[in-house]
Design a protein around this motif. Structure first.
Motif, PDB file in Angstrom:
ATOM      1  N   LEU A  36       0.713  -1.205   0.101  1.00 31.98           N
ATOM      2  CA  LEU A  36      -0.054  -0.091   0.003  1.00 31.98           C
ATOM      3  C   LEU A  36       0.899   1.285  -0.003  1.00 31.98           C
ATOM      4  CD1 LEU A  36      -2.950  -1.043   2.373  1.00 31.98           C
ATOM      5  CD2 LEU A  36      -2.888  -0.521   0.051  1.00 31.98           C
ATOM      6  N   ALA A  37       2.074   1.155   0.890  1.00 35.42           N
ATOM      7  CA  ALA A  37       2.787   2.437   0.941  1.00 35.42           C
ATOM      8  C   ALA A  37       3.457   2.918  -0.453  1.00 35.42           C
ATOM      9  CB  ALA A  37       3.800   2.180   1.941  1.00 35.42           C
ATOM     10  N   LYS A  38       4.000   1.445  -1.158  1.00 34.94           N
ATOM     11  CA  LYS A  38       4.569   2.089  -2.634  1.00 34.94           C
ATOM     12  C   LYS A  38       3.428   2.519  -3.440  1.00 34.94           C
ATOM     13  CE  LYS A  38       7.117  -0.590  -6.150  1.00 34.94           C
ATOM     14  NZ  LYS A  38       7.579  -1.909  -6.526  1.00 34.94           N
ATOM     15  N   ALA A  39       2.407   2.027  -3.479  1.00 35.21           N
ATOM     16  CA  ALA A  39       1.222   2.493  -4.281  1.00 35.21           C
ATOM     17  C   ALA A  39       0.940   3.879  -4.060  1.00 35.21           C
ATOM     18  CB  ALA A  39      -0.138   1.443  -4.379  1.00 35.21           C
ATOM     19  N   MET A  40       0.589   4.140  -2.947  1.00 33.83           N
ATOM     20  CA  MET A  40       0.291   5.482  -2.486  1.00 33.83           C
ATOM     21  C   MET A  40       1.475   6.592  -2.729  1.00 33.83           C
ATOM     22  SD  MET A  40      -2.902   4.934  -1.350  1.00 33.83           S
ATOM     23  CE  MET A  40      -2.986   3.576  -2.137  1.00 33.83           C
ATOM     24  N   MET A  41       2.480   6.077  -2.543  1.00 39.02           N
ATOM     25  CA  MET A  41       3.636   7.108  -2.721  1.00 39.02           C
ATOM     26  C   MET A  41       3.738   7.175  -4.417  1.00 39.02           C
ATOM     27  SD  MET A  41       4.694   8.399   0.075  1.00 39.02           S
ATOM     28  CE  MET A  41       6.014   9.330  -0.383  1.00 39.02           C
ATOM     29  N   SER A  42       3.215   6.266  -5.333  1.00 41.52           N
ATOM     30  CA  SER A  42       3.480   6.603  -6.760  1.00 41.52           C
ATOM     31  C   SER A  42       2.410   7.514  -6.900  1.00 41.52           C
ATOM     32  CB  SER A  42       3.055   5.154  -7.358  1.00 41.52           C
ATOM     33  OG  SER A  42       1.902   4.827  -7.300  1.00 41.52           O
ATOM     34  N   LEU A  43       1.370   7.812  -6.584  1.00 39.23           N
ATOM     35  CA  LEU A  43       0.427   8.915  -6.848  1.00 39.23           C
ATOM     36  C   LEU A  43       0.773  10.343  -7.132  1.00 39.23           C
ATOM     37  CD1 LEU A  43      -2.565   7.678  -4.759  1.00 39.23           C
ATOM     38  CD2 LEU A  43      -2.357   7.192  -7.097  1.00 39.23           C
ATOM     39  N   PRO A  44       0.668  10.853  -8.145  1.00 43.47           N
ATOM     40  CA  PRO A  44       0.973  12.482  -8.177  1.00 43.47           C
ATOM     41  C   PRO A  44       0.917  13.154  -7.113  1.00 43.47           C
ATOM     42  CG  PRO A  44      -0.078  11.627 -10.193  1.00 43.47           C
ATOM     43  CD  PRO A  44      -0.219  10.488  -9.244  1.00 43.47           C
ATOM     44  N   ALA A  45       2.010  13.754  -6.506  1.00 43.20           N
ATOM     45  CA  ALA A  45       1.862  15.081  -5.894  1.00 43.20           C
ATOM     46  C   ALA A  45       2.088  14.232  -4.345  1.00 43.20           C
ATOM     47  CB  ALA A  45       0.697  15.782  -5.915  1.00 43.20           C
ATOM     48  N   THR A  46       2.027  13.132  -4.053  1.00 43.72           N
ATOM     49  CA  THR A  46       2.142  12.502  -2.446  1.00 43.72           C
ATOM     50  C   THR A  46       3.391  12.980  -2.195  1.00 43.72           C
ATOM     51  OG1 THR A  46       0.701  10.674  -3.490  1.00 43.72           O
ATOM     52  CG2 THR A  46       1.818  10.331  -1.412  1.00 43.72           C
ATOM     53  N   LYS A  47       3.241  13.212  -0.914  1.00 43.06           N
ATOM     54  CA  LYS A  47       4.582  13.503  -0.182  1.00 43.06           C
ATOM     55  C   LYS A  47       4.750  12.788   1.283  1.00 43.06           C
ATOM     56  CE  LYS A  47       6.745  16.216  -2.641  1.00 43.06           C
ATOM     57  NZ  LYS A  47       7.919  15.939  -3.106  1.00 43.06           N
ATOM     58  N   GLY A  48       3.649  12.060   1.560  1.00 49.32           N
ATOM     59  CA  GLY A  48       3.579  11.385   2.835  1.00 49.32           C
ATOM     60  C   GLY A  48       2.632  10.343   2.873  1.00 49.32           C
ATOM     61  N   PHE A  49       2.696   9.037   3.743  1.00 46.71           N
ATOM     62  CA  PHE A  49       1.942   8.134   4.036  1.00 46.71           C
ATOM     63  C   PHE A  49       2.163   7.635   5.448  1.00 46.71           C
ATOM     64  CE2 PHE A  49       1.682   3.490   4.056  1.00 46.71           C
ATOM     65  CZ  PHE A  49       0.348   3.506   3.364  1.00 46.71           C
TER      66      PHE A  49
END
Length: 130
Positions: free
Chosen positions: A1-14
């Protein structure tokens, strides 16, 4: 999940569950005690739950059956219609103004992107084991 969320544009934290705030807790404060609770889906039955779900439904990389709680941080849009300093390919310092359609905020697109990415990751994991 962390890898997928951090791949989204403009994501800076998870973070999952209590995330970064858990770093200021003691182990006894962060401990997710297991308890029995009435199961709302089946009248008169009980199910095993965690008391606080500080783990966000994930313990040791495995779902514990609780709701999965994620927090994603997005940066503000940096392509804005004001003069900005930049440098050309020839290292010449210049001012520029970006033109065209740029979203002033990523939030309206963020919610469906996060929801969809979580669904894709969970479905992918389910299919890998079947």
């Amino acid at each position: 999940l962390a890898k997928a969320m951090m791949s989204l544009p403009a994501t800076k934290g998870f973070e999952i569950g209590s995330g970064f705030s858990s770093t200021t807790m003691t182990g006894s404060e962060h401990n997710d005690e297991f308890v029995t609770a009435v199961d709302d889906d089946i009248a008169g039955s009980k199910r095993i739950r965690t008391k606080t779900n500080r783990s966000g439904g994930i313990q040791g990389g495995i779902s514990n059956g609780e709701n999965i709680v994620l927090h994603i941080a997005f940066k503000p849009t940096s392509t804005i219609a004001i003069k900005q300093n930049t440098v050309t390919r020839d290292a010449e310092e210049v001012e520029t103004v970006f033109k065209g359609r740029h979203d002033p905020c990523v939030v309206p697109r963020a919610v469906p992107m996060v929801d969809s990415m979580v669904a894709i990751v969970l479905a992918d994991q389910l299919l890998q084991n079947h």
